[in-house]
Design an enzyme around this catalytic site. Structure first.
Site, PDB file in Angstrom:
ATOM      1  NE  ARG A  56     -63.887  18.877  77.446  1.00 23.81           N
ATOM      2  CZ  ARG A  56     -64.009  17.617  76.994  1.00 23.81           C
ATOM      3  NH1 ARG A  56     -64.484  16.664  77.787  1.00 23.81           N
ATOM      4  NH2 ARG A  56     -63.649  17.314  75.765  1.00 23.81           N
ATOM      5  CG  ASN A  89     -62.039  15.864  68.415  1.00 24.50           C
ATOM      6  OD1 ASN A  89     -61.424  15.125  69.188  1.00 24.50           O
ATOM      7  ND2 ASN A  89     -61.466  16.444  67.368  1.00 24.50           N
ATOM      8  CG  ASP A  91     -64.343  20.028  68.567  1.00 22.19           C
ATOM      9  OD1 ASP A  91     -63.194  19.679  68.913  1.00 22.19           O
ATOM     10  OD2 ASP A  91     -64.747  19.943  67.387  1.00 22.19           O
ATOM     11  CG  HIS A 106     -65.872   9.375  71.710  1.00 24.17           C
ATOM     12  ND1 HIS A 106     -64.515   9.580  71.856  1.00 24.17           N
ATOM     13  CD2 HIS A 106     -66.036   8.040  71.508  1.00 24.17           C
ATOM     14  CE1 HIS A 106     -63.897   8.415  71.771  1.00 24.17           C
ATOM     15  NE2 HIS A 106     -64.791   7.471  71.538  1.00 24.17           N
ATOM     16  CB  CYS A 117     -88.810  12.343  79.094  1.00 23.03           C
ATOM     17  SG  CYS A 117     -87.887  13.783  78.520  1.00 23.03           S
ATOM     18  CB  CYS A 136     -90.325  15.056  81.180  1.00 23.09           C
ATOM     19  SG  CYS A 136     -88.746  14.863  82.031  1.00 23.09           S
ATOM     20  N   GLY A 173     -54.563  13.545  64.634  1.00 25.33           N
ATOM     21  CA  GLY A 173     -54.642  14.164  65.969  1.00 25.33           C
ATOM     22  C   GLY A 173     -55.200  13.277  67.049  1.00 25.33           C
ATOM     23  CB  SER A 175     -52.841   9.477  71.879  1.00 25.57           C
ATOM     24  OG  SER A 175     -54.042   9.101  72.554  1.00 25.57           O
ATOM     25  CG  ASN A 199     -50.852  12.434  66.225  1.00 22.30           C
ATOM     26  OD1 ASN A 199     -51.930  13.001  66.416  1.00 22.30           O
ATOM     27  ND2 ASN A 199     -50.093  11.982  67.211  1.00 22.30           N
TER      28      ASN A 199
END
Ligand code: APR
Length: 235
Positions: A56, A89, A91, A106, A117, A136, A173, A175, A199
């Site tokens: 991704r 998102n 991105d 998210h 660390c 670390c 966009g 659901s 949407n």
């Protein structure tokens, strides 16, 4: 506090070539989210989880914002400090388009952190269980800085306050399947905030107004309408 709070989901990035989750060819039809998007899945098979996010991340590095991302950046420029985007998102297409007042509830695919660390890094390369932490040097502690199922989304108190103080809550966009984001429309309604859904399909959530179409078409049209009304009201 922003006058317009905008929640975005995978649908706003679909026309930039990034997959959604629950459409017929969505990511959750190709992978079991229990395996690749939970702390248990990561503990069980970190290699599989890194492979999922590496693919991704590589796709994201090739992706560019579409007209919907650019329209929201234009709205923020026209209404300084009055627009907040809360995105589900991971991105960076809102940032690429120029949006600044932005919360990634998210997390972010282009960041990683070390569970040993706590070091936090921008990450544009593949991760693997063998990759040592940049700070670390421990092996096996590095993970994508994304919020998995069962983990708490980020900045929730600020998000709830912003929604309750807004004039308008817009959902683009998404659901409306995953909580707490799926309940934002109810939080807004209870606070007397107007709600609008933009949407591809009408979702089961209850908005004051719901418009269907491709985000790259209906989001710029909505932004043009808001700015036209604004000009009209300022004369
Ligand atoms: N324009 C507008 N909307 C679109 C487009 C498009 N081009 N393409 C798809 N959509 C809509 C779909 O109709 C659907 O309602 O976008 C929505 C995408 O829904 P999901 O795939 O469920 O994605 P999302 O709502 O963002 O998922 C929420 O679930 O798995 C978790 O963490 C993940 O952030 C994600 C969360």
């Amino acid at each position: 506090m922003a006058r317009i709070v905008i929640l975005t989901g995978a649908g706003i990035s679909a026309e930039s070539g990034l997959g959604t989750f629950r459409d017929e060819d969505g990511l959750w039809t190709q992978y079991d989210l229990e395996d690749v998007a939970t702390p248990e899945g990561f503990a069980r098979n970190p290699e599989l989880v890194h492979d999922f996010y590496n693919a991704r991340r590589r796709g994201l590095l090739e992706a560019r914002p579409n007209a919907a991302h650019h329209a929201l950046a234009r709205l923020e420029t026209a209404l300084p400090a009055q627009v907040l985007i809360v995105t589900q998102n991971i991105d960076d297409l809102h940032e690429q388009a120029g949006s600044e007042n932005l919360i990634h509830m998210h997390g972010e695919l282009l960041r990683a952190h070390c569970t040993e660390c706590g070091g936090s890094f921008e990450m544009r390369e593949d991760l693997s269980p063998e990759r040592p932490c940049l700070q670390c040097r421990e092996i096996g502690g590095m993970r994508p800085s994304v919020v998995w199922f069962g983990e708490m989304p980020l900045e929730m108190p600020r998000i709830w306050n912003e929604i309750r103080d807004a004039d308008l809550f817009v959902s683009i966009g998404t659901s409306g399947n995953v909580y707490p984001a799926a309940a934002f429309v109810q939080d807004a309604g209870r606070a007397g905030v107007a709600t609008l859904e933009l949407n591809l399909e009408k979702t089961s959530n209850d908005f004051d107004e719901s418009r269907q179409g491709q985000a790259s078409v209906i989001v710029p049209a909505w932004v043009d309408e808001v700015l036209r009304d604004l000009e009209g009201s300022e004369i």
